[in-house]
Design a protein around this motif. Structure first.
Motif, mmCIF file in Angstrom:
data_model
loop_
_atom_site.group_PDB
_atom_site.id
_atom_site.type_symbol
_atom_site.label_atom_id
_atom_site.label_comp_id
_atom_site.label_asym_id
_atom_site.label_seq_id
_atom_site.Cartn_x
_atom_site.Cartn_y
_atom_site.Cartn_z
ATOM 1 N N CYS A 42 6.174 14.617 38.054
ATOM 2 C CA CYS A 42 6.533 13.547 38.988
ATOM 3 C C CYS A 42 8.044 13.564 39.172
ATOM 4 N N MET A 52 9.870 10.983 40.134
ATOM 5 C CA MET A 52 10.453 9.644 40.138
ATOM 6 C C MET A 52 11.275 9.316 38.883
ATOM 7 N N GLY A 53 11.016 10.063 37.818
ATOM 8 C CA GLY A 53 11.864 9.961 36.623
ATOM 9 C C GLY A 53 11.895 8.616 35.914
ATOM 10 N N CYS A 54 10.837 7.854 35.968
ATOM 11 C CA CYS A 54 10.818 6.584 35.220
ATOM 12 C C CYS A 54 11.022 6.914 33.735
ATOM 13 N N CYS A 112 8.126 7.074 31.017
ATOM 14 C CA CYS A 112 6.882 7.741 31.394
ATOM 15 C C CYS A 112 6.924 9.224 31.037
ATOM 16 N N THR A 139 5.173 11.630 32.141
ATOM 17 C CA THR A 139 5.130 12.494 33.330
ATOM 18 C C THR A 139 6.503 12.557 33.986
ATOM 19 N N GLY A 140 7.146 11.389 34.068
ATOM 20 C CA GLY A 140 8.489 11.349 34.632
ATOM 21 C C GLY A 140 9.450 12.209 33.827
ATOM 22 N N GLY A 166 -2.927 8.457 37.247
ATOM 23 C CA GLY A 166 -2.664 9.554 36.315
ATOM 24 C C GLY A 166 -1.279 10.105 36.581
ATOM 25 N N GLY A 186 1.836 11.643 38.392
ATOM 26 C CA GLY A 186 2.371 11.753 39.746
ATOM 27 C C GLY A 186 2.414 10.446 40.504
ATOM 28 N N GLU A 187 3.164 10.481 41.608
ATOM 29 C CA GLU A 187 3.319 9.313 42.461
ATOM 30 C C GLU A 187 2.486 9.547 43.734
ATOM 31 N N VAL A 204 4.892 3.454 42.516
ATOM 32 C CA VAL A 204 6.119 3.002 41.879
ATOM 33 C C VAL A 204 6.914 2.112 42.840
ATOM 34 N N CYS A 216 0.010 7.953 30.600
ATOM 35 C CA CYS A 216 0.286 8.870 31.692
ATOM 36 C C CYS A 216 1.126 10.081 31.264
HETATM 37 FE FE1 SF4 Z 1 7.235 6.780 37.390
HETATM 38 FE FE2 SF4 Z 1 4.608 6.780 37.972
HETATM 39 FE FE3 SF4 Z 1 6.069 9.016 38.259
HETATM 40 FE FE4 SF4 Z 1 5.525 8.105 35.836
HETATM 41 S S1 SF4 Z 1 4.071 8.856 37.302
HETATM 42 S S2 SF4 Z 1 7.539 8.840 36.597
HETATM 43 S S3 SF4 Z 1 5.578 5.887 36.148
HETATM 44 S S4 SF4 Z 1 6.335 7.114 39.380
#
Ligand code: SF4
Ligand code: SAH
Length: 351
Positions: free
Chosen positions: A115, A117-119, A122, A124-125, A163, A165-166, A199, A339
């Motif tokens: 993903c 988005m880098g939260c 997370c 995945t991020g 799951g 990804g965004e 997100v 996630c």
């Molecule tokens: Fe953020 Fe959702 Fe991507 Fe995880 S999967 S980094 S929470 S946007």
């Protein structure tokens, strides 16, 4: 992926109709194939006993019926949650989860490998963006579990797109996958059985609002002021809270659908009475529900989960302000069901 045969689940029903026409075959062949894929849940061309041999042969030459290779599978200690790691054809990996509740059979599926988005909290991020999944790769996660459930006389009842990804960063393929699974002549899972979690990509929330679908929308909020939210969810710098909430209000007033907000409670970061009060005033008068979940610890984030007492206090403040909320159990924490947590554990697929 140019040299690889096309994935059959990437075809919509209309694509299949077009293909049969192109092959000089009658319409009902498309219906038979569609039913084979999405009702009978057949997974190889030889199983399509309804079709003549030469058509089965052609399908097997031109398409693949499997783009996901199941790898590690983890079962929670209560046996009610199963998480599967899948290797894609280019060797990226994704995860999907099956959760058995009393009557529900809920799947949590991925829309991207990694993903962008880098939260910060997370898993995945933390691994970064690899690529978007195609609609067929999204669908195949569902079919994988649907076949397992069918063997026990059960069926998928709900799908949450939470799951890896965004989903609104892969908007077209995600919606295309839902449309295929929604199709009445095939899998036929009602639109209301799906929940997309974002997100907070505002232009896509607005686009989704215009589509007026019955699919449920969840927004990952996690903080009620821009400073805190930006420190957790970098995308907040681009799409700040006031604009996000305004897009959510427009969604609710246009669709008349309740919106869900996700909130991972992190000790002393966003589980304070101050955050709860701020959240309550942000959401005042909005048809919504807040799902709070204690943070699932990940390797590269120092924050800690909140305690049960603090989670209850947080919800109590919301409740006093008339905002409904639920504390979600951390189902499957013992199987790294958070996630992206299984994919990032397997070092061979990180690099
Ligand atoms: Fe953020 Fe959702 Fe991507 Fe995880 S999967 S980094 S929470 S946007
Ligand atoms: N990208 C989408 C959907 C996938 S993430 C989104 O962010 O909404 C699904 C949910 O899991 C989001 O609410 C996300 O914030 C939450 N999440 C991610 N990592 C988590 C963790 N370590 N603990 C608790 N919730 C987490």
């Amino acid at each position: 992926m140019k040299d690889r045969p096309r994935l059959i689940y990437d075809l919509s029903f209309n694509d299949l109709l077009g293909l049969m026409q192109q092959w000089g075959l009658p319409r009902y062949r498309a219906v038979q194939i569609w039913e084979g894929l999405y009702r009978s849940l057949w997974k190889s061309p030889d199983e399509f006993i309804t079709l003549p041999g030469n058509l089965r042969e052609r399908l097997s030459q031109e398409f693949t019926f499997q783009a996901l290779l199941p790898g590690a599978e983890l079962h929670s200690s209560d046996g009610e949650t199963i998480k599967t790691l899948f290797h894609l054809r280019d060797n990226h990996a994704i995860e999907a989860v099956l959760m058995r509740y009393k009557t529900r059979r809920t799947l949590c599926i991925s829309t991207q490998a990694g993903c962008a988005m880098g939260c910060v909290f997370c898993a995945t991020g933390q691994m970064g963006f690899k690529r978007n999944l195609s609609s067929g790769e999204i669908i195949e996660q569902v079919l994988y579990y649907a076949r397992q459930l069918k063997a026990h006389g059960e069926a998928v009842s709900n799908i949450v797109i939470m799951g890896m990804g965004e989903p609104f960063h892969n908007y077209e393929e995600t919606l295309r996958a839902i449309d295929c699974l929604n199709h009445p002549e095939g899998f036929n899972l009602g639109a209301r059985r799906f929940t997309i979690s974002t997100v907070g990509i505002i232009p896509m929330i607005r686009k989704f609002t215009q589509e007026n679908r019955q699919v449920n929308l969840a927004v990952s909020l996690h903080a009620a002021d821009d400073e805190t939210r930006s420190s957790l969810l970098p995308i907040n710098k681009k799409y700040p809270i006031s604009e996000l909430i305004s897009a959510c209000r427009d969604y609710v007033s246009q669709t008349h659908r309740r919106i869900t907000f996700e909130w991972a409670l992190i000790r002393d970061v966003n589980d304070t009475p101050e955050q709860a009060h701020k959240l309550a005033s942000l959401l005042k008068g909005l048809l919504c529900h807040v799902n709070v979940i204690p943070l699932n610890p990940t390797r590269r984030y120092q924050g800690e989960a909140t305690t049960r007492e603090r989670a209850e206090m947080f919800c109590e403040i919301l409740s006093q302000a008339g905002i409904p909320s639920t504390i979600r159990l951390r189902r499957g924490i013992d199987i790294q069901a958070g996630c992206g947590q299984l994919a990032t554990q397997n070092t061979s697929i990180e690099g």
